[in-house]
Write a protein that holds these residues in place. Structure first.
Motif, PDB file in Angstrom:
ATOM      1  N   HIS A  61      46.897  43.369  25.858  1.00 23.54           N
ATOM      2  CA  HIS A  61      45.814  43.661  26.797  1.00 23.54           C
ATOM      3  C   HIS A  61      46.259  43.257  28.190  1.00 23.54           C
ATOM      4  CE1 HIS A  61      45.121  39.525  25.578  1.00 23.54           C
ATOM      5  NE2 HIS A  61      44.170  39.345  26.478  1.00 23.54           N
ATOM      6  N   HIS A  90      45.318  40.976  30.470  1.00 22.07           N
ATOM      7  CA  HIS A  90      45.144  39.646  31.061  1.00 22.07           C
ATOM      8  C   HIS A  90      46.479  39.036  31.497  1.00 22.07           C
ATOM      9  CE1 HIS A  90      41.037  39.140  28.855  1.00 22.07           C
ATOM     10  NE2 HIS A  90      40.997  39.973  29.873  1.00 22.07           N
ATOM     11  N   ASP A 117      47.735  36.126  31.405  1.00 23.01           N
ATOM     12  CA  ASP A 117      48.437  35.220  30.481  1.00 23.01           C
ATOM     13  C   ASP A 117      49.090  35.977  29.322  1.00 23.01           C
ATOM     14  OD1 ASP A 117      45.763  35.675  29.723  1.00 23.01           O
ATOM     15  OD2 ASP A 117      45.683  33.872  28.495  1.00 23.01           O
ATOM     16  N   HIS A 118      49.061  37.313  29.389  1.00 23.18           N
ATOM     17  CA  HIS A 118      49.773  38.146  28.406  1.00 23.18           C
ATOM     18  C   HIS A 118      50.708  39.147  29.079  1.00 23.18           C
ATOM     19  CE1 HIS A 118      47.303  36.730  24.993  1.00 23.18           C
ATOM     20  NE2 HIS A 118      46.551  36.392  26.029  1.00 23.18           N
ATOM     21  N   HIS A 162      37.124  41.722  23.849  1.00 20.19           N
ATOM     22  CA  HIS A 162      37.748  40.755  24.766  1.00 20.19           C
ATOM     23  C   HIS A 162      38.201  41.480  26.036  1.00 20.19           C
ATOM     24  CE1 HIS A 162      40.069  37.147  25.785  1.00 20.19           C
ATOM     25  NE2 HIS A 162      41.087  37.950  26.057  1.00 20.19           N
ATOM     26  N   ASP A 174      44.277  38.008  21.526  1.00 22.38           N
ATOM     27  CA  ASP A 174      43.203  37.110  21.987  1.00 22.38           C
ATOM     28  C   ASP A 174      41.931  37.165  21.146  1.00 22.38           C
ATOM     29  OD1 ASP A 174      44.657  35.693  23.706  1.00 22.38           O
ATOM     30  OD2 ASP A 174      43.683  36.372  25.535  1.00 22.38           O
TER      31      ASP A 174
HETATM   32 ZN   LIG Z   1      42.907  37.628  27.062  1.00 19.21          ZN
END
Ligand SMILES: [Zn+2]
Length: 299
Positions: free
Chosen positions: A70, A72, A74-75, A155, A174
């Motif tokens: 996804h 975000h 942090d990914h 999410h 997540d």
């Molecule tokens: Zn996430």
């Protein structure tokens, strides 16, 4: 099949299937994340939030494809280290490609207007190219390793889980099975879709599970408890509005129902307010609450 490097400074590896390793930062802490390295005819990195150690991984291994579960940061923050094609679900491609969409998806435009905080800079958001837009059910062929894309929105709109078919291993990203989740604190999140996605992955009879924020295999029972946390929150918020009907912002501020005394106040308070709004909306859809002029009452 190509071999994984024996050692990358700052990363821990755990082989979860032949040729498939979970990697996580040696010192895991939010906002760093866990990912996967697939060494096969096609070399793949799934998610790039494990920090600067990924730069060394990129030097040690030629990666053909970066797959983001996804959008975000942090990914996806480490996509820039890899000279590779990038894939993600089509619904999460816009906020990965540009800052304006990122602000719209997250609602950080609102935080910026209200609090004057440049959240994308604060969370070190980086745009990335996206070459391949994934669809639900697609099977990606990396050689011996085949991987089915399972669209699991909630999410984020284009969040995906990955089912590695031969290994019968499921990467949940997540749907993270941590005490912070289930998390649906951006404008684009959807709590009902999250619940449906949980039910969907519960039907996949995978032998082993891992997520985007835990560097070890997870137990299946944890998945059920995590899903049921949404039902627990239904009850919690219903009790709160039964005791005193309130608008979401007041309720979030007074009760801090999800993240009491959390150490990242600006963002956490915003996430909490959004999650309360979305959750109260769910209670209305379920017929358990009603809304009048922005105030929510238990039915
Ligand atoms: Zn996430």
């Amino acid at each position: 099949m190509r071999r994984r490097p024996d050692h990358i400074k700052g990363l821990r590896f755990l082989e979860v299937a032949p040729g498939v390793s979970l990697f996580s930062p040696e010192r895991p802490s939010f906002p760093l994340g866990t990912g996967l390295l697939v060494m096969d005819d096609v070399t793949v990195v799934v998610d790039t939030g494990a920090g600067e150690a990924l730069a060394e991984l990129a030097r040690a291994v030629h990666v053909d494809l970066v797959l983001n579960t996804h959008f975000h940061p942090d990914h996806t923050r480490g996509n820039r280290y890899f000279d590779a094609k990038v894939a993600c679900h089509r619904l999460d491609a816009p906020p990965l490609r540009d800052l304006k969409s990122f602000k719209e998806y997250t609602g950080f435009d609102e935080v910026e207007a209200e609090a004057g905080v440049d959240v994308p800079a604060m969370v070190d958001f980086r745009t990335s190219r996206v070459d391949l837009e994934l669809e639900d059910g697609e099977v990606l062929d990396f050689g011996r390793t085949k991987c089915r894309v399972i669209h699991t929105p909630g999410h984020s709109p284009g969040h995906v889980a990955l089912h590695f078919l031969e290994a019968d291993f499921l990467f949940l990203a997540d749907i993270d099975l941590t005490s912070f989740g289930p998390w649906y604190g951006h404008r684009c999140c959807d709590v009902d879709a999250f619940l449906e996605s949980m039910n969907r992955v519960l039907e996949v009879p995978a032998r082993a599970l891992a997520t985007g924020h835990r560097g070890a295999l997870c137990e299946r029972e944890r998945l059920v408890a995590y899903r049921d946390e949404i039902y627990r929150r239904d009850e919690l918020l219903l009790d709160m509005i039964r005791e005193r009907p309130r608008d979401p912002a007041t309720l979030a501020q007074e009760e801090e129902p999800f993240y009491p005394a959390h150490p990242f106040p600006v963002l956490t308070r915003y996430f909490e307010r959004v999650m309360v709004e979305k959750h109260l909306g769910r209670l209305v859809r379920l017929g358990l609450a009603r809304e009048e002029d922005g105030v929510f009452y238990a039915s």
